[in-house]
Design a protein around this motif. Structure first.
Motif, PDB file in Angstrom:
ATOM      1  N   UNK A 164       0.811  -1.227   0.000  1.00  0.00           N
ATOM      2  CA  UNK A 164       0.000   0.000   0.000  1.00  0.00           C
ATOM      3  C   UNK A 164       0.843   1.276   0.000  1.00  0.00           C
ATOM      4  N   UNK A 165       2.174   1.130   0.075  1.00  0.00           N
ATOM      5  CA  UNK A 165       3.037   2.328   0.078  1.00  0.00           C
ATOM      6  C   UNK A 165       3.032   2.948  -1.316  1.00  0.00           C
ATOM      7  N   UNK A 166       2.775   4.257  -1.394  1.00  0.00           N
ATOM      8  CA  UNK A 166       2.908   4.964  -2.674  1.00  0.00           C
ATOM      9  C   UNK A 166       4.312   5.554  -2.780  1.00  0.00           C
ATOM     10  N   UNK A 167       4.748   6.242  -1.729  1.00  0.00           N
ATOM     11  CA  UNK A 167       6.132   6.721  -1.725  1.00  0.00           C
ATOM     12  C   UNK A 167       6.598   7.049  -0.325  1.00  0.00           C
ATOM     13  N   UNK A 222      17.293   3.594   2.628  1.00  0.00           N
ATOM     14  CA  UNK A 222      15.837   3.378   2.663  1.00  0.00           C
ATOM     15  C   UNK A 222      15.410   2.348   1.620  1.00  0.00           C
ATOM     16  N   UNK A 223      16.059   2.393   0.457  1.00  0.00           N
ATOM     17  CA  UNK A 223      15.741   1.414  -0.589  1.00  0.00           C
ATOM     18  C   UNK A 223      15.920  -0.001  -0.046  1.00  0.00           C
ATOM     19  N   UNK A 224      17.031  -0.233   0.643  1.00  0.00           N
ATOM     20  CA  UNK A 224      17.302  -1.585   1.150  1.00  0.00           C
ATOM     21  C   UNK A 224      16.437  -1.938   2.347  1.00  0.00           C
ATOM     22  N   UNK A 225      16.278  -0.997   3.277  1.00  0.00           N
ATOM     23  CA  UNK A 225      15.505  -1.307   4.486  1.00  0.00           C
ATOM     24  C   UNK A 225      14.046  -1.586   4.178  1.00  0.00           C
ATOM     25  N   UNK A 226      13.475  -0.813   3.259  1.00  0.00           N
ATOM     26  CA  UNK A 226      12.020  -0.867   3.071  1.00  0.00           C
ATOM     27  C   UNK A 226      11.620  -1.430   1.718  1.00  0.00           C
ATOM     28  N   UNK A 227      12.598  -1.894   0.937  1.00  0.00           N
ATOM     29  CA  UNK A 227      12.310  -2.530  -0.340  1.00  0.00           C
ATOM     30  C   UNK A 227      11.428  -1.652  -1.234  1.00  0.00           C
ATOM     31  N   UNK A 228      11.884  -0.412  -1.448  1.00  0.00           N
ATOM     32  CA  UNK A 228      11.167   0.515  -2.339  1.00  0.00           C
ATOM     33  C   UNK A 228      12.105   0.967  -3.459  1.00  0.00           C
ATOM     34  N   UNK A 229      11.524   1.355  -4.588  1.00  0.00           N
ATOM     35  CA  UNK A 229      12.349   1.881  -5.676  1.00  0.00           C
ATOM     36  C   UNK A 229      12.841   3.276  -5.310  1.00  0.00           C
ATOM     37  N   UNK A 230      14.105   3.571  -5.616  1.00  0.00           N
ATOM     38  CA  UNK A 230      14.603   4.930  -5.339  1.00  0.00           C
ATOM     39  C   UNK A 230      13.736   6.018  -5.973  1.00  0.00           C
ATOM     40  N   UNK A 231      13.100   5.704  -7.112  1.00  0.00           N
ATOM     41  CA  UNK A 231      12.237   6.713  -7.741  1.00  0.00           C
ATOM     42  C   UNK A 231      10.990   6.985  -6.892  1.00  0.00           C
ATOM     43  N   UNK A 232      10.688   6.110  -5.954  1.00  0.00           N
ATOM     44  CA  UNK A 232       9.560   6.331  -5.042  1.00  0.00           C
ATOM     45  C   UNK A 232      10.020   6.911  -3.700  1.00  0.00           C
ATOM     46  N   UNK A 233      11.248   7.388  -3.650  1.00  0.00           N
ATOM     47  CA  UNK A 233      11.738   8.060  -2.439  1.00  0.00           C
ATOM     48  C   UNK A 233      11.981   9.523  -2.797  1.00  0.00           C
ATOM     49  N   UNK A 234      11.193  10.389  -2.192  1.00  0.00           N
ATOM     50  CA  UNK A 234      11.293  11.821  -2.492  1.00  0.00           C
ATOM     51  C   UNK A 234      11.899  12.531  -1.286  1.00  0.00           C
ATOM     52  N   UNK A 235      12.951  13.300  -1.537  1.00  0.00           N
ATOM     53  CA  UNK A 235      13.582  14.037  -0.439  1.00  0.00           C
ATOM     54  C   UNK A 235      12.913  15.396  -0.279  1.00  0.00           C
ATOM     55  N   UNK A 236      12.549  15.718   0.945  1.00  0.00           N
ATOM     56  CA  UNK A 236      11.888  16.985   1.256  1.00  0.00           C
ATOM     57  C   UNK A 236      12.701  17.684   2.338  1.00  0.00           C
ATOM     58  N   UNK A 293       8.267  24.312   8.206  1.00  0.00           N
ATOM     59  CA  UNK A 293       8.396  24.654   6.789  1.00  0.00           C
ATOM     60  C   UNK A 293       8.940  23.469   5.993  1.00  0.00           C
ATOM     61  N   UNK A 294       8.620  23.448   4.718  1.00  0.00           N
ATOM     62  CA  UNK A 294       9.054  22.374   3.817  1.00  0.00           C
ATOM     63  C   UNK A 294       9.533  22.985   2.510  1.00  0.00           C
ATOM     64  N   UNK A 295      10.572  22.397   1.939  1.00  0.00           N
ATOM     65  CA  UNK A 295      11.146  22.930   0.693  1.00  0.00           C
ATOM     66  C   UNK A 295      11.620  21.792  -0.205  1.00  0.00           C
ATOM     67  N   UNK A 296      11.833  22.158  -1.471  1.00  0.00           N
ATOM     68  CA  UNK A 296      12.467  21.221  -2.398  1.00  0.00           C
ATOM     69  C   UNK A 296      13.987  21.322  -2.214  1.00  0.00           C
ATOM     70  N   UNK A 297      14.718  20.207  -2.231  1.00  0.00           N
ATOM     71  CA  UNK A 297      16.173  20.311  -2.090  1.00  0.00           C
ATOM     72  C   UNK A 297      16.827  20.908  -3.338  1.00  0.00           C
ATOM     73  N   UNK A 298      17.908  21.634  -3.148  1.00  0.00           N
ATOM     74  CA  UNK A 298      18.665  22.206  -4.265  1.00  0.00           C
ATOM     75  C   UNK A 298      19.721  21.191  -4.708  1.00  0.00           C
ATOM     76  N   UNK A 299      19.310  20.310  -5.606  1.00  0.00           N
ATOM     77  CA  UNK A 299      20.197  19.208  -6.005  1.00  0.00           C
ATOM     78  C   UNK A 299      21.264  19.639  -7.013  1.00  0.00           C
ATOM     79  N   UNK A 300      21.115  20.827  -7.595  1.00  0.00           N
ATOM     80  CA  UNK A 300      22.164  21.297  -8.516  1.00  0.00           C
ATOM     81  C   UNK A 300      23.368  21.786  -7.738  1.00  0.00           C
ATOM     82  N   UNK A 301      23.107  22.435  -6.605  1.00  0.00           N
ATOM     83  CA  UNK A 301      24.220  22.899  -5.781  1.00  0.00           C
ATOM     84  C   UNK A 301      24.755  21.754  -4.929  1.00  0.00           C
TER      85      UNK A 301
END
Ligand code: NAD
Ligand code: MG
Length: 380
Positions: A164-167, A222-236, A293-301
């Motif tokens: 039932x996990x979406x992400x 998290x991918x290994x512990x919870x058996x999820x695809x990295x594309x379903x892990x969103x960093x906030x 507060x919540x933000x998108x990470x600056x992955x370019x920097x």
């Protein structure tokens, strides 16, 4: 009585684990080990009276044997000693509070010996998760997360079904340089990078938090512990470190775990899971906490996060290269031999120069680590 062994007992996680042991009389510390802090481990040995104590260097072990001669304690050293502690017959659970890939062999030894693992040592899972998770399943042992985000996810998963996990929403503080650009990062000094806004931790993970490589390692963890695809892990990014992570389910519901930033909570939860115990400390006052507060990470920097997604998507030995290059680069940065941004360049170059081996065994992982170290030493 819960019999607990710790590798890395003199560090940030190790000493906080011992604080939990002090407050819970049904914990028996049966084995302890450290790298080089002989004074502190002697004090710990006198207080907790474990049967087995380890220190990395054999010369230090000799002098520890002399200073602990009045107690019934066996002192061991080196990798052999770490493995002896990990497998120690009387222990129920091993806390892996050691830093770096050096934790791989003892962690595997403990699992093979049927010990549960309270896992703080994320580098081991990042590089050898494909070996550790199936082995733990086969041996019927539990891998209980100590990392605060993973403990939060684990708590948010209780009572729910994996399908039932979406992400996974993995939160990050953003570290001391959140909001800064590359130009700023070019000139930051070691002392600036060591000032984490919310957490007091060991030096290596504090630098990893400043580069956001830590969050990258945590995506793979998290991918290994919870058996999820990295594309379903969103960093906030959650700068106050109040929300420790969240799970979104397929019906749109999001379950989060909140608390003041205190590593003793995830350590204690891992030690007593599924039981919850009283833990002394500050509580969130939701009247006074007027915003989260919540933000998108600056992955370019902060390229560390991007490189981690790339490493896990290439798979095989690439996460080892990502991790080993980072471990070496951070140790050079801690010795002020390189600049902050060089950490990214070193990881990038090592990943670009690597030909992936699929499904590497432990020897291949450690051989890859060695090659990465030699490569960096020859180039920087
Ligand atoms: P630290 O540097 O404070 O402590 C590391 C411990 O490992 C010390 O006891 C040291 O003596 C021991 N050690 C180092 N080399 C050793 C060797 N060769 N043999 C035996 N022991 C050795 O590190 P830390 O901040 O406690 O982090 C430990 C692990 O937990 C890391 O993998 C880190 O990523 C993870 N973690 C830490 C925190 C935190 O709040 N500190 C949070 C989440 C995850
Ligand atoms: Mg963490």
């Amino acid at each position: 009585m819960k019999n607990v062994a710790i590798i890395g007992s003199t560090g940030s996680i190790g000493t906080q684990t011992l604080e939990i042991a002090r407050a819970n009389k049904d914990i028996n510390i049966c084995a302890l080990s450290c790298g080089s802090n002989i004074e502190l481990i002697e004090k710990q040995a006198r207080e907790f009276k474990p049967r087995l104590v380890g220190i990395w260097d054999e010369k230090a072990a000799k002098s520890l044997r002399i200073s602990l001669a009045d107690l019934d304690i066996t002192v061991v050293s080196g990798m052999e000693g770490l493995i002896e502690i990990a497998e120690y017959a009387d222990s129920d659970i091993l806390v892996t509070a050691i830093v770096g890939m050096i934790g791989i062999k003892p962690t595997i030894a403990a699992i093979k010996a049927g010990k549960d693992i309270a896992l703080a040592n994320k580098e081991t899972l990042v590089t050898a998760g494909h070996i550790i998770m199936p082995l733990a399943k086969k041996m019927g042992v539990r891998i209980l997360p100590v990392d605060s985000e993973h403990s939060a996810i684990f708590q948010a998963l209780q009572g729910n079904t994996h399908g039932d996990i979406a992400k996974i929403l993995l939160t990050a503080s953003g570290g001391p340089f959140r909001g800064k650009d590359r130009e700023y990062l070019r000139n930051v000094r070691l002392a600036d990078a060591l000032k984490h806004p919310n957490w007091s931790m060991g030096r290596k993970i504090t630098i990893d938090s400043a580069t956001m490589v830590n969050k990258g390692l945590e995506v793979i963890e998290a991918k290994w512990l919870f058996d999820v695809n990295p594309s379903d892990i969103q960093v906030v990014v959650q700068p106050q470190s109040i929300i420790h992570s969240m799970v979104e389910y397929k019906d749109g519901s999001v379950i989060a775990q909140l608390g003041t930033p205190d590593m003793k909570l995830p350590i204690q939860y891992a030690l007593f899971y599924p039981e919850r115990r009283f833990l002394e400390g500050d509580r969130i006052d939701f009247w006074k906490l007027n915003q989260i507060t919540l933000e998108e990470p600056d992955m370019d920097t902060f390229k560390g996060l991007n490189y981690a997604y790339e490493a896990i998507s290439k798979g095989g030995s690439m996460p080892t290269v990502f991790n080993a290059a980072n471990e070496k680069a951070v140790s050079m940065f801690l010795q002020e031999k390189i600049h902050f941004l060089d950490i990214y360049d070193i990881i990038r170059e090592c990943m670009d120069n690597h030909k992936v081996t699929d499904n590497p065994d432990i020897d291949t992982i450690l051989e890859t680590e060695k090659m990465v170290y030699e490569y960096i030493e020859s180039r920087w």
